[in-house]
Write an enzyme that holds these catalytic residues in place. Structure first.
Site, PDB file in Angstrom:
ATOM      1  N   SER A 172       0.843  -1.196   0.000  1.00  0.00           N
ATOM      2  CA  SER A 172       0.000   0.000   0.000  1.00  0.00           C
ATOM      3  C   SER A 172       0.877   1.244   0.000  1.00  0.00           C
ATOM      4  O   SER A 172       1.999   1.225   0.511  1.00  0.00           O
ATOM      5  CB  SER A 172      -0.884   0.028   1.247  1.00  0.00           C
ATOM      6  OG  SER A 172      -1.510   1.286   1.377  1.00  0.00           O
ATOM      7  N   TYR A 185      -2.081  -1.525  10.453  1.00  0.00           N
ATOM      8  CA  TYR A 185      -2.223  -1.891   9.034  1.00  0.00           C
ATOM      9  C   TYR A 185      -1.064  -1.355   8.213  1.00  0.00           C
ATOM     10  O   TYR A 185      -0.457  -2.069   7.405  1.00  0.00           O
ATOM     11  CB  TYR A 185      -3.547  -1.336   8.518  1.00  0.00           C
ATOM     12  CG  TYR A 185      -3.716  -1.363   7.011  1.00  0.00           C
ATOM     13  CD1 TYR A 185      -4.173  -2.515   6.370  1.00  0.00           C
ATOM     14  CD2 TYR A 185      -3.447  -0.233   6.228  1.00  0.00           C
ATOM     15  CE1 TYR A 185      -4.345  -2.533   4.984  1.00  0.00           C
ATOM     16  CE2 TYR A 185      -3.606  -0.251   4.858  1.00  0.00           C
ATOM     17  CZ  TYR A 185      -4.061  -1.395   4.233  1.00  0.00           C
ATOM     18  OH  TYR A 185      -4.220  -1.421   2.868  1.00  0.00           O
TER      19      TYR A 185
HETATM   20  P1  NAD Z   1     -11.650  -5.945  -0.237  1.00  0.00           P
HETATM   21  O1  NAD Z   1     -12.415  -5.845   1.017  1.00  0.00           O
HETATM   22  O2  NAD Z   1     -12.391  -6.053  -1.501  1.00  0.00           O
HETATM   23  O3  NAD Z   1     -10.661  -7.188  -0.199  1.00  0.00           O
HETATM   24  C1  NAD Z   1     -10.108  -7.725   0.976  1.00  0.00           C
HETATM   25  C2  NAD Z   1     -10.536  -9.178   1.065  1.00  0.00           C
HETATM   26  O4  NAD Z   1      -9.824  -9.813   2.116  1.00  0.00           O
HETATM   27  C3  NAD Z   1     -11.992  -9.365   1.404  1.00  0.00           C
HETATM   28  O5  NAD Z   1     -12.777  -9.499   0.236  1.00  0.00           O
HETATM   29  C4  NAD Z   1     -12.040 -10.625   2.258  1.00  0.00           C
HETATM   30  O6  NAD Z   1     -12.646 -11.739   1.613  1.00  0.00           O
HETATM   31  C5  NAD Z   1     -10.581 -10.927   2.502  1.00  0.00           C
HETATM   32  N1  NAD Z   1     -10.364 -11.186   3.929  1.00  0.00           N
HETATM   33  C6  NAD Z   1     -10.553 -10.305   4.934  1.00  0.00           C
HETATM   34  N2  NAD Z   1     -10.299 -10.922   6.105  1.00  0.00           N
HETATM   35  C7  NAD Z   1      -9.931 -12.196   5.815  1.00  0.00           C
HETATM   36  C8  NAD Z   1      -9.550 -13.318   6.599  1.00  0.00           C
HETATM   37  N3  NAD Z   1      -9.443 -13.258   7.930  1.00  0.00           N
HETATM   38  N4  NAD Z   1      -9.279 -14.479   5.949  1.00  0.00           N
HETATM   39  C9  NAD Z   1      -9.373 -14.575   4.601  1.00  0.00           C
HETATM   40  N5  NAD Z   1      -9.700 -13.544   3.810  1.00  0.00           N
HETATM   41  C10 NAD Z   1      -9.982 -12.375   4.421  1.00  0.00           C
HETATM   42  O7  NAD Z   1     -10.652  -4.691  -0.259  1.00  0.00           O
HETATM   43  P2  NAD Z   1      -9.443  -4.272  -1.219  1.00  0.00           P
HETATM   44  O8  NAD Z   1      -9.275  -2.845  -0.987  1.00  0.00           O
HETATM   45  O9  NAD Z   1      -9.632  -4.789  -2.587  1.00  0.00           O
HETATM   46  O10 NAD Z   1      -8.195  -4.990  -0.554  1.00  0.00           O
HETATM   47  C11 NAD Z   1      -7.318  -5.820  -1.260  1.00  0.00           C
HETATM   48  C12 NAD Z   1      -5.888  -5.460  -0.911  1.00  0.00           C
HETATM   49  O11 NAD Z   1      -5.594  -4.154  -1.398  1.00  0.00           O
HETATM   50  C13 NAD Z   1      -5.574  -5.438   0.579  1.00  0.00           C
HETATM   51  O12 NAD Z   1      -4.331  -6.057   0.797  1.00  0.00           O
HETATM   52  C14 NAD Z   1      -5.480  -3.968   0.883  1.00  0.00           C
HETATM   53  O13 NAD Z   1      -4.616  -3.720   1.976  1.00  0.00           O
HETATM   54  C15 NAD Z   1      -4.886  -3.461  -0.400  1.00  0.00           C
HETATM   55  N6  NAD Z   1      -5.032  -2.026  -0.560  1.00  0.00           N
HETATM   56  C16 NAD Z   1      -6.260  -1.466  -0.717  1.00  0.00           C
HETATM   57  C17 NAD Z   1      -6.353  -0.091  -0.831  1.00  0.00           C
HETATM   58  C18 NAD Z   1      -7.688   0.593  -1.006  1.00  0.00           C
HETATM   59  O14 NAD Z   1      -7.728   1.820  -0.983  1.00  0.00           O
HETATM   60  N7  NAD Z   1      -8.784  -0.136  -1.193  1.00  0.00           N
HETATM   61  C19 NAD Z   1      -5.206   0.704  -0.780  1.00  0.00           C
HETATM   62  C20 NAD Z   1      -3.984   0.095  -0.624  1.00  0.00           C
HETATM   63  C21 NAD Z   1      -3.907  -1.271  -0.501  1.00  0.00           C
END
Ligand code: NAD
Ligand code: MG
Length: 279
Positions: A172, A185
């Site tokens: 991130s 986080y």
């Molecule tokens: P999202 O909620 O769509 O995806 C996260 C997924 O993690 C969930 O769908 C869930 O099924 C899974 N998850 C959560 N807890 C879990 C557990 N205990 N066991 C198994 N699976 C679990 O959100 P996203 O934003 O697409 O996140 C995906 C990645 O992108 C993450 O690593 C997040 O840190 C990273 N990210 C997101 C952003 C943002 O702004 N959305 C920014 C930087 C990084």
């Protein structure tokens, strides 16, 4: 710009978001970049992981869709993978448990016979204004899921990964410029980038590449389920491009890192941040 105020419980449901995130369902076009490969994508039911799963399938890969418990979201992704002519395998469960990480890889090997691409993408975050609000359990869980699962997935998958395989961690922009309200986080996201750089050096001799992707603010269920509503409505406004990204805009980076096109890219961290610099 801006989003309607909205709030959900963790882990958030994609179809309940307004607007529903764009994961490339109606736009991503493949060109055979991953033909014949088998991929494991965690958190693939929604958000960035869903966009990656859709793109990988349209590029010719079979996909194991790992997710927590959002069964309807995950089923939609499985249907999209199948519609692309590829095999979809659904595995729900908690990746903060190392045994479940091993079970996910066992299932991939049972179904596909190999793991060519591993995307460690599932994560937890929660906003807190003060460190005293963060329970010991929540702190430990954040590290167990975001960093621990990456370690356990890689360790279990490695014996099944051939030369040419690729490992990708979702880091991130928060790892360089941590939001204080997301302190645990942000620290895990720095760890993911750092761990990926170690693995790239460790696994080069096996012909396995390891990279991470650093997304900026992306419109996914993580946002309305972990940020206060006033932050949700302004989410991404302060980036140089002036808006949040859609998950579909991450797919090209994850495809490049997984595909043979990226054969000399290892140890990198790719920024997809709408102009926010990373170190
Ligand atoms: P999202 O909620 O769509 O995806 C996260 C997924 O993690 C969930 O769908 C869930 O099924 C899974 N998850 C959560 N807890 C879990 C557990 N205990 N066991 C198994 N699976 C679990 O959100 P996203 O934003 O697409 O996140 C995906 C990645 O992108 C993450 O690593 C997040 O840190 C990273 N990210 C997101 C952003 C943002 O702004 N959305 C920014 C930087 C990084
Ligand atoms: Mg989800």
């Amino acid at each position: 710009m801006g989003f309607p105020e909205q709030q959900q419980q963790v882990p958030g449901i994609q179809s309940k978001m307004d607007p529903v995130p764009d994961c490339g369902e109606n736009s991503y076009r493949g060109s055979g970049k991953l033909t014949g490969k088998a991929a494991v994508v965690t958190g693939a039911d929604s958000g960035i992981g869903r966009a990656v799963a859709i793109a990988y399938a349209r590029e010719g890969a079979d996909v194991l869709i790992s997710y927590l418990d959002e069964h309807d979201d995950a089923k939609e992704v499985a249907d999209l993978v199948t519609a692309a002519g590829q095999r979809a395998v659904l595995v729900s469960g908690d990746l903060s448990d190392p045994a479940h990480c091993r079970a996910v890889i066992d299932k991939a090997v049972e179904e596909f016979g190999t793991v060519d691409v591993l995307v460690s993408n599932a994560a937890f975050q929660m906003s807190h204004d003060d460190i005293t609000e963060i329970s010991d359990e929540e702190f430990a869980y954040t590290f167990a899921l975001n960093v621990g699962a990456y370690f356990h997935l890689v360790k279990a998958a490695l014996p099944h990964m051939r030369p040419g395989s690729s490992i990708i961690g979702s880091s991130s922009v928060n790892s360089d410029m941590p939001s204080p309200t997301l302190a645990p986080y942000a620290a895990t996201k720095a760890a993911i980038a750092n761990f990926s750089a170690s693995l790239a050096q460790m696994l080069g001799e096996k012909g396995i590449r390891v990279n991470s992707v650093a997304p900026g603010p992306i419109w996914t269920p993580l946002i309305p389920s972990t940020f206060p509503t006033e932050k949700v409505s302004k989410f991404g406004d302060d980036t140089p491009l002036g808006r949040a990204g859609q998950p579909a805009e991450l797919a090209p980076a994850y495809v490049l890192l997984a595909a043979d096109d990226g054969s000399y890219i290892s140890g990198a961290r790719i920024a997809v941040t709408g102009g926010r610099p990373i170190l």
